[in-house]
Write a protein that holds these residues in place. Sequence first.
Motif, PDB file in Angstrom:
ATOM      1  N   LEU A   1     -42.113   8.713   2.674  1.00  0.00           N
ATOM      2  CA  LEU A   1     -41.459   8.476   3.956  1.00  0.00           C
ATOM      3  C   LEU A   1     -40.030   8.997   3.960  1.00  0.00           C
ATOM      4  O   LEU A   1     -39.585   9.637   4.925  1.00  0.00           O
ATOM      5  N   LEU A   2     -39.297   8.733   2.875  1.00  0.00           N
ATOM      6  CA  LEU A   2     -37.922   9.228   2.788  1.00  0.00           C
ATOM      7  C   LEU A   2     -37.883  10.744   2.778  1.00  0.00           C
ATOM      8  O   LEU A   2     -36.996  11.365   3.390  1.00  0.00           O
ATOM      9  N   PHE A   3     -38.822  11.368   2.114  1.00  0.00           N
ATOM     10  CA  PHE A   3     -38.885  12.832   2.072  1.00  0.00           C
ATOM     11  C   PHE A   3     -39.120  13.403   3.474  1.00  0.00           C
ATOM     12  O   PHE A   3     -38.481  14.373   3.882  1.00  0.00           O
ATOM     13  N   CYS A   4     -40.015  12.786   4.228  1.00  0.00           N
ATOM     14  CA  CYS A   4     -40.283  13.245   5.605  1.00  0.00           C
ATOM     15  C   CYS A   4     -39.060  13.069   6.495  1.00  0.00           C
ATOM     16  O   CYS A   4     -38.731  13.931   7.317  1.00  0.00           O
ATOM     17  N   LEU A   5     -38.355  11.948   6.334  1.00  0.00           N
ATOM     18  CA  LEU A   5     -37.147  11.714   7.127  1.00  0.00           C
ATOM     19  C   LEU A   5     -36.070  12.741   6.807  1.00  0.00           C
ATOM     20  O   LEU A   5     -35.359  13.213   7.703  1.00  0.00           O
ATOM     21  N   CYS A   6     -35.935  13.104   5.540  1.00  0.00           N
ATOM     22  CA  CYS A   6     -34.938  14.112   5.158  1.00  0.00           C
ATOM     23  C   CYS A   6     -35.260  15.465   5.778  1.00  0.00           C
ATOM     24  O   CYS A   6     -34.373  16.180   6.245  1.00  0.00           O
ATOM     25  N   ILE A   7     -36.549  15.831   5.797  1.00  0.00           N
ATOM     26  CA  ILE A   7     -36.942  17.104   6.402  1.00  0.00           C
ATOM     27  C   ILE A   7     -36.635  17.107   7.893  1.00  0.00           C
ATOM     28  O   ILE A   7     -36.091  18.077   8.445  1.00  0.00           O
ATOM     29  N   CYS A   8     -36.955  16.008   8.582  1.00  0.00           N
ATOM     30  CA  CYS A   8     -36.670  15.913  10.027  1.00  0.00           C
ATOM     31  C   CYS A   8     -35.181  16.000  10.307  1.00  0.00           C
ATOM     32  O   CYS A   8     -34.745  16.687  11.234  1.00  0.00           O
ATOM     33  N   LYS A   9     -34.383  15.326   9.496  1.00  0.00           N
ATOM     34  CA  LYS A   9     -32.940  15.350   9.702  1.00  0.00           C
ATOM     35  C   LYS A   9     -32.376  16.741   9.480  1.00  0.00           C
ATOM     36  O   LYS A   9     -31.510  17.209  10.213  1.00  0.00           O
ATOM     37  N   LYS A  10     -32.890  17.439   8.469  1.00  0.00           N
ATOM     38  CA  LYS A  10     -32.415  18.800   8.193  1.00  0.00           C
ATOM     39  C   LYS A  10     -32.747  19.737   9.340  1.00  0.00           C
ATOM     40  O   LYS A  10     -31.934  20.568   9.743  1.00  0.00           O
ATOM     41  N   CYS A  11     -33.945  19.611   9.908  1.00  0.00           N
ATOM     42  CA  CYS A  11     -34.348  20.470  11.026  1.00  0.00           C
ATOM     43  C   CYS A  11     -33.508  20.188  12.259  1.00  0.00           C
ATOM     44  O   CYS A  11     -33.117  21.098  12.991  1.00  0.00           O
ATOM     45  N   CYS A  12     -33.227  18.910  12.525  1.00  0.00           N
ATOM     46  CA  CYS A  12     -32.461  18.545  13.715  1.00  0.00           C
ATOM     47  C   CYS A  12     -31.005  18.981  13.604  1.00  0.00           C
ATOM     48  O   CYS A  12     -30.384  19.352  14.591  1.00  0.00           O
ATOM     49  N   CYS A  13     -30.463  18.907  12.394  1.00  0.00           N
ATOM     50  CA  CYS A  13     -29.042  19.231  12.213  1.00  0.00           C
ATOM     51  C   CYS A  13     -28.811  20.721  12.011  1.00  0.00           C
ATOM     52  O   CYS A  13     -27.665  21.159  11.985  1.00  0.00           O
ATOM     53  N   LYS A  14     -29.866  21.498  11.871  1.00  0.00           N
ATOM     54  CA  LYS A  14     -29.705  22.924  11.599  1.00  0.00           C
ATOM     55  C   LYS A  14     -29.009  23.626  12.752  1.00  0.00           C
ATOM     56  O   LYS A  14     -28.077  24.407  12.565  1.00  0.00           O
TER      57      LYS A  14
END
Length: 420
Positions: A73-86
Amino acid sequence: MPQIRSPPNSSLPTPKAPPITTTTISTTTIHTNTTVDPAAAAVAGFFNNLLNKIPLPRWAIYTIFACGALLILLFCLCICKKCCCKGTKKKRQKKADENINLNGVNGKTTTALVQPNVTDVDYGATKQKQRGKLLYSLEYKAAQSELIVGIKQAKSLKAMDLGGSSDPYVKVYILPDKSKTCETKVFKNTLNAVFNEQFTFQISKSTLLNSTAVMQVFDFNRFSKHNIIGELRMQLCDVDWNHVIEEWQDLAGPAKFEEENLGEICFSLRYVPTAGKLTVVILEAKNLKSMDIGGSSDPYVKVQLALDKRKWKKRRTSIKKKTLNPYYNESFTFDVSFDQIQRVNLVISVWDHDAITRNDAMGKIFLGCDASGNQLRHWADMLSNPRRPVAQWHTLLLAEQVNSTLTLKKRIPLANKLPF
């Protein structure tokens, strides 16, 4: 030896066997209405057998599974945050690249002031989306001074109605004159329309090379505003007129502001860091827009400084009567310290004077720390060449375009609250 016999009628009691107690166990059969799914039972049995084979207590196994799920779950959240902040990081980086860095200015180069490949400000353009394609044709007949624009067909248009369809038609006109506007017929409930219509515009060869053909696809609405689906803008100076042009192109988003020829203005800038003096010389303007009924204007130029996005100081030139090509050669000097010059924007606007009604804005442009493209280069040349005036021509833009880009605040703070 004599044998002793018991008498036959002896009164001694005869021992008896203990009584046998019989216990009856009654069994009751309990019937339930629960139906067990064989597949579910098989799966549950498989997992139970699998867990039994692991040499760990059940609580330890469950803890390991919970930790693993949490890590996923934490790994998925990190990926989503990286995509949104890109996208946000790219915008911040672009803004940082365009900022002017005055450290290390040596008066010989503008390398520290202007980033390479800086383009002009994109005033009000919308993001590119999938809006469909348009097949068009262009032909110019020099003998008749006729430009023929053909609207062939459209496909894969964006659905604008609730039913997942559109009612498309195409509007065609030529800028900057826009003296004639043509429209195709309307096609109902389709995203793939075949128009096969041609429109003729009378235009000379010299005017053609300074014009833009605009083809806009609209969705027709009988009782409300027609919504634009997309548009094409063709710079006619880039077209090879030796043959007929016919091609498909993707529709782009509509420009927020319409292109219009508002004229040009020439002025020079000079900054003296040691004295903290900024000198602006308004030299001349040409090909201004006609604002009066007689086909002329009464232009004057307003020079304004904005500090930290707030209106600060302003001056204005004299009024030139009934001309579209005024000559001013008027100088204005402002006190601007070296610290303030890094946070200042210079706004140059041309106005048409009217003695009875309100003065009308004819065109505007701004330079400074928030500028880009040619405006940024002019400002950077001034800063990298102190004590020397630097003159340049600039194309005027709509006041709304500049205002939406610069976003000045209405008031300036009190003097005792200013950070200088």
